[in-house]
Scaffold this active site. Structure first.
Site, mmCIF file in Angstrom:
data_model
loop_
_atom_site.group_PDB
_atom_site.id
_atom_site.type_symbol
_atom_site.label_atom_id
_atom_site.label_comp_id
_atom_site.label_asym_id
_atom_site.label_seq_id
_atom_site.Cartn_x
_atom_site.Cartn_y
_atom_site.Cartn_z
ATOM 1 N N SER A 70 0.808 -1.414 -0.034
ATOM 2 C CA SER A 70 -0.067 0.051 -0.014
ATOM 3 C C SER A 70 0.873 1.205 -0.188
ATOM 4 O O SER A 70 2.062 1.292 0.354
ATOM 5 C CB SER A 70 -0.995 0.127 1.197
ATOM 6 O OG SER A 70 -0.985 -1.201 1.742
ATOM 7 N N THR A 73 3.983 4.623 -3.456
ATOM 8 C CA THR A 73 5.155 4.306 -4.220
ATOM 9 C C THR A 73 4.851 2.935 -4.834
ATOM 10 O O THR A 73 5.311 2.790 -5.958
ATOM 11 C CB THR A 73 6.328 4.105 -3.215
ATOM 12 O OG1 THR A 73 6.555 5.172 -2.346
ATOM 13 C CG2 THR A 73 7.858 3.885 -4.110
ATOM 14 N N GLY A 132 5.999 -0.151 0.390
ATOM 15 C CA GLY A 132 6.609 1.056 0.493
ATOM 16 C C GLY A 132 7.007 0.982 1.966
ATOM 17 O O GLY A 132 6.790 -0.089 2.790
ATOM 18 N N ASP A 134 8.078 3.890 5.554
ATOM 19 C CA ASP A 134 7.928 5.402 6.081
ATOM 20 C C ASP A 134 9.308 5.728 6.622
ATOM 21 O O ASP A 134 9.839 6.730 6.801
ATOM 22 C CB ASP A 134 6.820 5.479 7.132
ATOM 23 C CG ASP A 134 5.415 5.280 6.774
ATOM 24 O OD1 ASP A 134 5.074 5.775 5.793
ATOM 25 O OD2 ASP A 134 4.768 4.208 7.103
ATOM 26 N N GLY A 145 2.975 1.774 8.002
ATOM 27 C CA GLY A 145 1.677 2.067 8.432
ATOM 28 C C GLY A 145 1.334 3.535 8.828
ATOM 29 O O GLY A 145 0.327 3.884 8.978
ATOM 30 N N GLY A 147 0.047 5.053 6.134
ATOM 31 C CA GLY A 147 -1.165 5.223 5.490
ATOM 32 C C GLY A 147 -2.268 4.190 6.127
ATOM 33 O O GLY A 147 -3.116 3.972 5.549
ATOM 34 N N GLU A 153 -0.186 -5.529 5.595
ATOM 35 C CA GLU A 153 1.085 -5.428 5.141
ATOM 36 C C GLU A 153 2.146 -6.576 5.848
ATOM 37 O O GLU A 153 2.657 -7.135 5.351
ATOM 38 C CB GLU A 153 1.498 -4.166 5.391
ATOM 39 C CG GLU A 153 1.058 -3.217 4.451
ATOM 40 C CD GLU A 153 1.481 -1.672 4.343
ATOM 41 O OE1 GLU A 153 2.295 -1.550 5.423
ATOM 42 O OE2 GLU A 153 1.319 -1.001 3.532
HETATM 43 O O1 R5P Z 1 0.289 2.216 5.858
HETATM 44 C C1 R5P Z 1 0.933 2.672 4.600
HETATM 45 C C2 R5P Z 1 2.268 1.956 4.418
HETATM 46 O O2 R5P Z 1 3.050 1.115 5.190
HETATM 47 C C3 R5P Z 1 3.138 2.475 3.139
HETATM 48 O O3 R5P Z 1 3.561 1.628 2.674
HETATM 49 C C4 R5P Z 1 3.912 3.433 3.977
HETATM 50 O O4 R5P Z 1 3.144 4.460 4.408
HETATM 51 C C5 R5P Z 1 4.687 4.139 2.763
HETATM 52 O O5 R5P Z 1 4.038 4.952 1.755
HETATM 53 P P1 R5P Z 1 4.521 5.816 0.792
HETATM 54 O O6 R5P Z 1 5.179 4.857 -0.269
HETATM 55 O O7 R5P Z 1 3.194 6.500 0.224
HETATM 56 O O8 R5P Z 1 5.642 6.630 1.278
#
Ligand code: R5P
Length: 295
Positions: A70, A73, A132, A134, A145, A147, A153
């Protein structure tokens, strides 16, 4: 770098079939070096990481069950796999993929790119998963997490033989885990237990803050996860021992999962706006399917 698909296990007969398909191919996968800019440096960085990660790790001929994570990216991961699906050379293989989602967004990504959505209950052994992060430290331990998708995940990434992280370089931890993602470690909790867990995080585990995540403008009240739970964003400052902290949080009654992903990722692809990608590989990619229990 397009076409760096792994040819492991091909027999001479299948190689012939593939080369005759190549002659008939009409929709080719775009080469990374020839991609037009997306008009935003961060998006270019994310796309560079995701496309390279897919090209270099997805074994079109051997892999069958693929985990799709999720976030913003991983959108480019699903997009790239969708490009393989539309290429006549790979279509027969990719159309047989079963793609396991980590939440509703991920399920939509799978469907939007024409891939086949599958559930973990049916396909519990995932060949490869992409997701992805953080924050990523030098041991490839992660905070995830941001998002709100941590539980599914973790279910998917720990069910995968290979877990590949995709992100932009800003996600690299400058020191220890917790020094970049100062919003705090996401902790998914059963709603009825959230005040009790909040109290335990602050008073037993020394959290500096433990904030119930709110929906903000888009949803009044707390964020409700894809599993109908709440999230406590829990800030500890720099984390000395992420595994120990994860274990201690997990032991609290009411906690479903933490956003600390320890000893899980095998590789990380971190993209820069100029298209460069920093690739880090875990030295011993032994990844426990079952969490270790400390005596
Ligand atoms: O809950 C969301 C996930 O762990 C995402 O993979 C993480 O927040 C990274 O998201 P992004 O690719 O939008 O930075």
């Amino acid at each position: 770098m397009t076409g760096r698909i792994i040819f492991r296990g091909l027999t001479s007969t299948s190689a012939v079939n593939i080369s005759s398909r190549r002659l008939m191919a009409s929709i080719k996968i775009p080469k990374i070096s020839e991609l037009p800019s997306l008009g935003h440096p961060l998006e270019n960085a994310k796309r560079a990481a995701a496309y390279r990660a897919v090209d270099e790790n997805l074994d079109v001929y051997q892999h069958r069950v693929v985990g799709i994570g999720s976030g913003s990216t991983v959108i480019y991961v699903a997009e790239r796999i969708g490009q393989y699906l539309r290429d006549d050379e790979y279509r027969d293989y990719v159309s047989k993929f079963k793609c396991v989602a980590t939440g509703y967004q991920s399920k939509q990504l799978i469907m939007d790119n024409g891939l086949t959505y599958a559930i973990l209950e049916q396909y519990p052994h995932i060949d490869i998963a992409f997701d992805g992060a953080d924050e990523i430290d030098c041991n490839l331990d992660l905070i995830k997490g941001g998002g709100g998708c941590l539980f599914q995940e973790k279910l998917v990434s720990t069910s995968a033989k290979i877990f590949v992280v995709v992100a932009d370089t800003s996600k690299k931890s400058p020191r220890r885990l917790g020094s970049h993602w100062v919003q705090g470690v996401p902790v998914e909790v059963v709603p009825a237990a959230y005040t009790r867990v909040q109290d335990d995080l602050l008073n037993l585990l020394g959290a500096k803050t433990a904030t119930l995540r709110q929906g903000g403008k888009v949803k009044m009240g707390p964020v409700v996860t894809d599993n109908n739970n709440f999230i406590l964003d829990t800030y500890f400052g720099d984390i000395d021992d992420p595994k120990k902290l994860h274990d201690r949080i997990k032991a609290l009654v009411g906690v479903v999962e933490t956003g600390l992903f320890i000893n899980n990722a095998a590789k990380a692809y971190l993209g820069s706006p100029d298209g460069e990608v920093l690739i880090t590989t875990r030295e011993s990619p032994a990844k426990p399917q079952v969490e270790e229990i400390e005596n």
